[in-house]
Write a protein that holds these residues in place. Structure first.
Motif, PDB file in Angstrom:
ATOM      1  N   CYS A   1     -65.671  72.649  71.243  1.00 45.34           N
ATOM      2  CA  CYS A   1     -65.553  73.435  72.474  1.00 45.34           C
ATOM      3  C   CYS A   1     -65.280  74.891  72.130  1.00 45.34           C
ATOM      4  O   CYS A   1     -64.457  75.183  71.261  1.00 45.34           O
TER       5      CYS A   1
ATOM      6  N   ALA B   1     -63.904  77.055  74.171  1.00 39.76           N
ATOM      7  CA  ALA B   1     -62.839  77.657  74.982  1.00 39.76           C
ATOM      8  C   ALA B   1     -61.565  77.916  74.168  1.00 39.76           C
ATOM      9  O   ALA B   1     -60.812  78.848  74.458  1.00 39.76           O
TER      10      ALA B   1
ATOM     11  N   CYS C   1     -58.555  76.408  73.697  1.00 40.49           N
ATOM     12  CA  CYS C   1     -57.181  76.271  74.209  1.00 40.49           C
ATOM     13  C   CYS C   1     -56.266  75.865  73.047  1.00 40.49           C
ATOM     14  O   CYS C   1     -56.606  74.975  72.264  1.00 40.49           O
TER      15      CYS C   1
ATOM     16  N   CYS D   1     -55.057  72.207  72.255  1.00 45.13           N
ATOM     17  CA  CYS D   1     -56.132  71.219  72.261  1.00 45.13           C
ATOM     18  C   CYS D   1     -56.824  71.176  70.904  1.00 45.13           C
ATOM     19  O   CYS D   1     -57.294  72.195  70.399  1.00 45.13           O
TER      20      CYS D   1
ATOM     21  N   GLY E   1     -60.413  72.359  70.897  1.00 44.87           N
ATOM     22  CA  GLY E   1     -60.485  73.822  70.849  1.00 44.87           C
ATOM     23  C   GLY E   1     -60.328  74.332  69.428  1.00 44.87           C
ATOM     24  O   GLY E   1     -60.984  75.283  69.016  1.00 44.87           O
TER      25      GLY E   1
ATOM     26  N   SER F   1     -57.910  66.963  72.341  1.00 41.70           N
ATOM     27  CA  SER F   1     -57.450  66.989  73.721  1.00 41.70           C
ATOM     28  C   SER F   1     -58.551  67.554  74.587  1.00 41.70           C
ATOM     29  O   SER F   1     -59.200  68.508  74.228  1.00 41.70           O
TER      30      SER F   1
ATOM     31  N   ALA G   1     -60.489  68.869  78.272  1.00 43.01           N
ATOM     32  CA  ALA G   1     -60.287  69.888  79.297  1.00 43.01           C
ATOM     33  C   ALA G   1     -59.399  69.366  80.379  1.00 43.01           C
ATOM     34  O   ALA G   1     -59.560  68.250  80.816  1.00 43.01           O
TER      35      ALA G   1
END
Ligand code: SF4
Length: 346
Positions: A104, A106, A108, A111, A114, A344, A346
């Motif tokens: 991913c 993003a 985070c 996570c 991420g 982890s 979203a």
């Protein structure tokens, strides 16, 4: 490479008339994994399909059953990349959590997906096959999986077109025939894409990973918070609600000492005033390398009590599949080196 049949919307399927219906039934209602099993199609037709299409994008699948009945599936794609899904049977329903990306972008910070970074987008068919494979493995018809959450690896709204195509295949009566009310798309909160989604013919349930009610905290755990304000996300959520008439869920990972102060519960209640919403408090599951720990049970309860007293519908999401590393939005990835890390969602 041959076209991947599962990437097609049911309206685009080859063949015509009752032969097309038979093909769709084999794929989506019976969930077979090969053309050879479609024994009410003439052999010559099956050979043609075999020559012209492929029915799978997976080169290998590993399963990780949990003592609570959940099963995690680790899918290896034809390019060697890996992604995963989790099937969770409950007394009254079976739910599947699917991925829309390998990794991913993003990023985070709480996570593990991420932290893995971005691999690539999944195609619509690669999303659909996660469901078909899991059903086959469990010996159930795909239609028995009636609830689906886009909460696995990846940010679905950054793979917008493929996610939407997958949702349309899920919802189409000749596809998986799922109900829009039973499909939930979880996003980190991308206002432009949420508003765009609100204008589509697909009105699935929306879950927004808010995780903090104040900009300062949110920016420390979610990089996209630098580009998208909480105000902008809530405006988009209101627009989604206005058009879809659906309640919006807000997900809130309880991170000890980060976002679990009682003033943050009060602020969250202020923010959600006037919105038909539901807050899911999610105790954080520890994974190797995580920089955060979960809030204590007593702090989660105190946070919950404030929201409840303020009239905000709230629940605590309990983990499933913890021993398979696949609990409540967290999936485990068995690495090729044999170590286990967790992911982890979203
Ligand atoms: S929490 Fe969701 S959006 Fe954030 S990095 Fe993980 S998978 Fe991506």
């Amino acid at each position: 490479m041959k076209p991947y049949l599962l990437d097609l919307h049911p309206d685009q399927y080859p063949l015509s008339g009752y032969r097309r219906n038979q093909l769709l039934e084999w794929v989506f209602k019976r969930g077979v994994g090969s053309f050879g099993e479609m024994d009410n199609l003439p052999k010559a037709l099956r050979d043609d399909l075999e020559r012209d299409y492929r029915l799978s994008a997976f080169s290998k699948v590993e399963t990780f059953p949990s003592s609570d009945g959940s099963t995690k599936y680790l899918y290896t794609l034809l390019d060697g990349r890996q992604m995963e899904a989790v099937l969770m049977p409950y007394a009254d329903r079976t739910t599947i959590c699917v991925s829309t990306m390998v990794g991913c972008p993003a990023g985070c910070s709480f996570c593990a997906t991420g932290k893995l970074g971005f691999g690539r987008n999944l195609s619509a068919g690669e999303v659909i096959e996660q469901i078909l494979y899991a059903a086959r493995d469990q010996g159930i018809a795909p239609g028995a999986i009636r609830n689906l959450v886009f909460m696995g690896m990846g940010e679905p709204l950054l793979n917008y077109d493929n996610t939407l195509t997958a949702a349309r295949i899920m919802l189409h009566e000749d596809g998986l025939g799922m109900s829009q009310r039973r499909v939930t798309l979880s996003t980190v909160g991308l206002p432009k894409q949420i508003v765009k989604l609100a204008g589509e013919d697909v009105t699935v349930k929306l879950a927004i990973s808010l995780h903090a009610p104040d900009e300062e905290t949110r920016k420390t755990i979610i990089p996209t918070a630098h580009a998208h304000t909480i105000h902008g996300i809530l405006e988009a959520a209101r627009e989604y609600q206005r058009r879809s008439k659906r309640r919006v869920t807000f997900e809130y990972a309880m991170l000890s000492g980060v976002n679990d102060a009682l003033w943050q519960a009060e602020l969250l209640a202020d923010l959600l005033k006037g919105l038909i919403s539901h807050v899911n408090l999610i105790p954080m599951n520890a994974w190797a390398g995580a920089d955060f720990t979960s809030s204590s049970e007593s702090r989660i309860q105190a946070f919950y009590d404030i929201l409840e007293a303020r009239g905000i519908p709230v629940s605590v999401r309990r983990s499933r599949g913890r021993d398979a590393g696949a609990a409540c939005g967290q999936l485990a990835l068995k690495r090729p080196d044999g170590r286990s890390s967790e992911i982890s969602a979203a």
